[in-house]
Design an enzyme around this catalytic site. Structure first.
Site, short mmCIF file in Angstrom:
data_model
loop_
_atom_site.label_atom_id
_atom_site.label_comp_id
_atom_site.label_asym_id
_atom_site.label_seq_id
_atom_site.Cartn_x
_atom_site.Cartn_y
_atom_site.Cartn_z
CD GLU A 44 14.86 -6.92 19.28
OE1 GLU A 44 13.83 -7.47 19.68
OE2 GLU A 44 15.91 -7.54 19.04
CD GLU A 45 14.61 -4.77 25.60
OE1 GLU A 45 15.47 -4.63 26.48
OE2 GLU A 45 14.34 -5.87 25.06
CB SER A 46 17.64 -6.71 24.05
OG SER A 46 17.23 -6.82 22.69
CG ASP B 138 23.29 -9.95 17.17
OD1 ASP B 138 23.87 -9.99 18.27
OD2 ASP B 138 22.33 -10.71 16.89
NE ARG B 139 21.79 -9.29 22.55
CZ ARG B 139 20.98 -9.56 23.57
NH1 ARG B 139 21.17 -8.97 24.74
NH2 ARG B 139 20.00 -10.42 23.44
CG ASP C 147 25.44 -13.03 17.72
OD1 ASP C 147 25.44 -12.34 18.76
OD2 ASP C 147 24.41 -13.21 17.04
CE LYS D 289 21.18 -15.68 14.07
NZ LYS D 289 21.31 -14.29 14.50
CG ASP E 168 25.99 -9.90 20.94
OD1 ASP E 168 26.51 -9.43 19.90
OD2 ASP E 168 24.96 -10.62 20.92
CB THR F 53 10.82 -9.63 21.67
OG1 THR F 53 10.31 -8.62 22.55
CG2 THR F 53 12.28 -9.89 21.99
CB THR G 171 13.90 -14.80 20.84
OG1 THR G 171 13.10 -15.06 21.99
CG2 THR G 171 13.70 -13.37 20.40
NE ARG H 56 14.81 -11.09 27.96
CZ ARG H 56 15.97 -11.61 28.34
NH1 ARG H 56 16.54 -11.21 29.47
NH2 ARG H 56 16.58 -12.53 27.61
CB SER I 276 23.36 -14.29 20.90
OG SER I 276 23.34 -12.90 20.86
CG HIS I 277 23.02 -12.45 25.06
ND1 HIS I 277 22.20 -12.71 24.01
CD2 HIS I 277 22.31 -12.70 26.17
CE1 HIS I 277 21.02 -13.10 24.47
NE2 HIS I 277 21.06 -13.10 25.78
CE LYS J 52 20.35 -8.35 18.67
NZ LYS J 52 19.52 -9.55 18.48
NE ARG K 193 20.52 -18.00 21.31
CZ ARG K 193 20.50 -16.67 21.34
NH1 ARG K 193 20.50 -16.05 22.49
NH2 ARG K 193 20.47 -15.96 20.22
#
Ligand code: VG1
Ligand code: CO
Length: 542
Positions: free
Chosen positions: A362-364, A281-282, A279, A126, A277, A343, A18, A495, A113-114, A375, A22
């Site tokens: 996004e919902e995440s 972005d959240r 990195d 990435k 998070d 996603t 995604t 999920r 990321s997270h 993001k 990773r």
């Protein structure tokens, strides 16, 4: 300095998910693993000779070493310049900002990321293209194809660069410039938001807590929130990035951001709480004893966009398929186009480049806009601060008023992390197989209107992405969605996304899980979650 061509053998597991490649850190530490992926990326690209590459990461274990490797390989492969964040730091949105601002050819962001970091946790790489956004699928597929046949890579034998001092150095014909990781990003934020109004808000005694979760946003948040916006020192907690996030899980949700959540749900809670998070972005947004669902946050930002100087004319809104339809209602009310994408942020890039959308979410816990092509956690926090400064109401009051006007999309995501891959795959294939027969039948009193595997045709370039999640939609507009994560590194993560629209404001006080109980039960009945995963409960509920 000379350029070496090193013989290597291909790995068969370098397929980006995604959000980039990773893996477990020990996987990345295998000899030639990073080099193979970087060379496969370069081999998939054309026309970068003499151009600029941006490199930075979230500071996790392995970050500095990977940067040294990438810099030497970029020089050997003919880039003219490499821009590196000081200390090896660049948050994901800051990397996107720097790529765009300096017209770079592309960039590497080093992060998982997270996911936790450290020698026995996770690492990731990435690649972002020249618009500052994640490489689209046609690029990641080409990288993967090259990675399976690679036989050699190029690297210079230059000494390591000094990552900690800003300034220029040279490897052969390539200039390596170490830049302040915060400046360019902070400059951009100033252009978008009403810093004066937010400063006045803090002066009036407004209290905020920002939890950087020992990850990359700390340095950004301290400069912007404390120094530039005048919030008291200490507003930002856990603000020093650590290689293993202080042995934590830098995922800003109600489960992992415990310290912040405990304070925000206490008797003496601040007015506003936020976290980001690994990195950067959240974002998670909290009010005094109140949680804002990320899907609602996108809708609220859209509905209140005019509070922020940089958002006087928004063109459209895009959300990922599993994200609730709350923002669609705002788009309809404002007469804006809205889009439903698979996603992952890479699907928003074309829409933003074509100026079809301004806001995406996004919902995440991901929200952002066309100011960059990722993001952006801190951006969302500043947007909320700007709205709070303009409206002078509490977070909860603003959200409740929004529900009263637009209706409430009760929404929840249940994650079953690290389950057995075979069981998860069987769950998905069994469910998909029986979907055609489900349409028109009733489950627990609800009639199924559609059941399919989501497929997306990009409206700009016509590219098609299939198998993006199993959706079951009911006639009353409710839906359940099943996906397997593309960012996990161990086993599978299932999920389940559950959504139900409620127009009646008398019903909005209900607890989310209670309001969704029938749908949650239905999801288990139809897919056999407990049976296939062996779990009686989700790992994380948001
Ligand atoms: C998850 C989220 C997705 C997000 C992705 C990358 O992907 O669900 O919405 O874009 O992480 O975010 P998945 O495939 O695990 O569901 V980040 O902050 O990890 O780069
Ligand atoms: Co992230």
């Amino acid at each position: 300095m000379s350029i070496k061509t090193v013989a290597t053998t291909a790995f068969d597991d370098q397929k980006p998910g995604t959000s980039g490649l990773r893996k477990r850190t020990p996987d990345f530490l295998r000899p030639h693993y990073v080099e193979n992926f970087i060379q496969s990326t370069f081999d998939s690209l054309e026309g970068f000779a003499g151009k600029t590459l941006v490199v930075g990461g979230d500071g996790r274990y392995g970050n500095r070493q990977a940067i040294q490797t990438i810099v030497k390989m970029a020089a050997a492969n003919g880039f003219g310049k490499v821009l590196v964040g000081q200390g090896g730091w660049l948050s994901t949105p800051a990397a996107s900002c720097v790529i765009r601002k300096y017209g770079a050819f592309g960039g590497f962001v080093l992060s998982a990321s997270h996911n936790p970091g450290g020698p026995n946790a996770d690492f990731g790489i990435k690649y972002n293209i020249g618009n500052g956004g994640p490489a689209p699928e046609k690029v990641t597929e080409a990288i993967y194809a090259h990675s399976k046949t690679i036989t050699e890579y190029k690297i210079t034998d230059a000494a390591d660069i000094d990552l900690d001092r800003c300034g220029n150095s040279q490897i052969g014909n390539t200039v390596v410039e170490v830049i302040d990781p915060v400046n360019d990003y902070a400059e951009l934020m100033k252009q978008l938001f009403d810093f004066e109004a937010i400063r006045a808000l803090f002066k009036s005694g407004f209290r905020m807590r920002f939890d950087a979760m020992h990850a990359i946003t700390g340095p950004y948040a301290k400069v912007i929130i404390e120094q530039q916006l005048g919030a008291p020192v200490g507003t930002v907690i856990n603000g020093i990035p650590s290689e293993d996030f202080n042995n934590g899980h830098p995922d800003p949700n109600l489960t992992y951001a415990e310290e912040l959540v405990a304070e925000m749900f206490s008797a003496n809670a601040p007015d506003f709480g936020a976290a980001s998070d690994g990195d950067g972005d959240r974002n998670m947004i909290l009010g005094n004893n109140f949680f804002v669902t990320p899907s609602d946050s996108l809708a609220l930002i859209a509905a209140n966009a005019k509070c922020a100087p940089g958002y006087q004319n928004i063109t459209g809104i895009a959300r990922s398929m599993p994200t609730s339809a709350a923002s669609d209602r705002v788009a309809a009310a404002l007469g804006l186009e809205c889009f439903e994408t698979p996603t992952g942020w890479k699907f928003f890039g074309n829409l933003m480049d074509a100026d079809r959308v301004t806001l995406c979410g996004e919902e995440s816990f991901g929200t952002g806009s066309n100011h960059v092509r990722e993001k952006d956690g801190l951006w969302a926090v500043l947007f909320w601060l700007n709205i709070l400064a303009a409206r002078k109401e509490s977070v909860e009051a603003i959200v409740r008023e929004h529900w009263a006007k637009y209706g409430r999309n009760f929404y929840s995501r249940h994650d079953y992390e690290g389950v057995d891959s075979a069981g998860a795959n069987t769950l998905m294939s069994d469910l998909e197989a029986k979907m055609p027969a489900l349409i028109g039948t009733a489950l627990n009193g609800m009639t199924i209107a559609y059941a399919d595997n989501f497929s997306y045709t990009d409206p700009i370039d016509g590219s098609v992405s299939t198998k993006q999640g199993l959706r079951i939609g009911f006639e009353d507009g409710s839906r359940i969605v099943f996906r397997l994560s593309g960012t996990g590194t161990q086993g599978a993560t299932l999920r389940l996304y559950v959504e139900r629209f409620e127009a009646d404001s008398a019903q909005h006080v209900q607890d989310t899980q209670a309001a969704l109980a029938n749908l949650i039960q239905t999801a288990d009945d139809v897919a056999g979650i407990k049976r296939h995963t062996g779990r009686t409960e989700p790992t994380v509920i948001t």
